[in-house]
Design an enzyme around this catalytic site. Structure first.
Site, PDB file in Angstrom:
ATOM      1  CE  LYS A  77      -0.093  -0.480 -10.171  1.00  0.00           C
ATOM      2  NZ  LYS A  77      -1.134  -0.562 -11.174  1.00  0.00           N
ATOM      3  N   GLY A 116       3.494  -7.329  -1.695  1.00  0.00           N
ATOM      4  CA  GLY A 116       2.464  -7.965  -0.873  1.00  0.00           C
ATOM      5  C   GLY A 116       1.479  -8.766  -1.698  1.00  0.00           C
ATOM      6  CB  CYS A 117      -0.421  -7.939  -4.752  1.00  0.00           C
ATOM      7  SG  CYS A 117      -1.327  -6.551  -4.016  1.00  0.00           S
ATOM      8  CB  THR A 118       4.066 -10.858  -5.743  1.00  0.00           C
ATOM      9  OG1 THR A 118       3.898  -9.889  -6.787  1.00  0.00           O
ATOM     10  CG2 THR A 118       4.814 -12.058  -6.278  1.00  0.00           C
ATOM     11  CB  ALA A 149      -0.862 -13.945  -6.202  1.00  0.00           C
TER      12      ALA A 149
END
Length: 156
Positions: free
Chosen positions: A39, A44-46, A49
């Site tokens: 998401k 974690g995804c930030t 990325a």
């Protein structure tokens, strides 16, 4: 067909943050780092990325394109890219078709609840379109460097 190591990577066409439809086959002749993440805007995804962003020039220098995929809609991807200045495409797989092709659409458990979602995974596809490496259940810390090292080692 599900993605199999050392076989042709399953092709797909998804809408990108740029507003265009993007197919994996558009990138023949280049390495592709295809990463699936749960998401936009989550911690974690930030981090993941931004790690890809910070290594983007090194990947580009190795004839490598980075593509991120989640089930978030294009508008959310645009906000994510703008907020963190991400220099690569994010693809919207709202119907989780590519996720299913790559076997990353899984039953997950969080705080006692079960739901379907993306298992963080990364795939490396060579210039001929062959799936040559996969990481499943990815831990974010150090992962981007590991992917970069894999591509560097393949080219030396």
């Amino acid at each position: 067909m599900t993605a199999q190591l050392n076989e042709m990577a399953p092709d797909f066409t998804l809408l990108a943050n740029s507003g265009e439809e993007v197919s994996l086959s558009h990138f023949k002749g280049k390495n592709v780092v295809l990463y699936f993440y749960p998401k936009d805007m989550t911690p974690g995804c930030t981090t993941q990325a931004c790690d890809f962003r910070d290594q983007h020039e090194k990947f580009s220098g190795l004839n490598t394109v980075i593509l991120g995929i989640s089930t978030d809609p294009v508008e959310r991807h645009k906000k994510f890219i703008d907020k963190y200045d991400l220099p690569f495409l994010l693809l919207a797989d709202e119907e989780h078709k590519a996720c299913e092709l790559y076997g990353v659409w899984k039953l997950k458990k969080n705080f006692g609840k079960e739901y379907m979602g993306i298992e963080r995974s990364t795939f490396i596809i060579d210039p001929e379109g062959t799936l040559i490496k996969e990481w499943r259940k990815v831990k974010v810390k150090g992962h981007v460097e590991e992917a970069l090292q894999f591509i560097q080692d393949k080219q030396s």
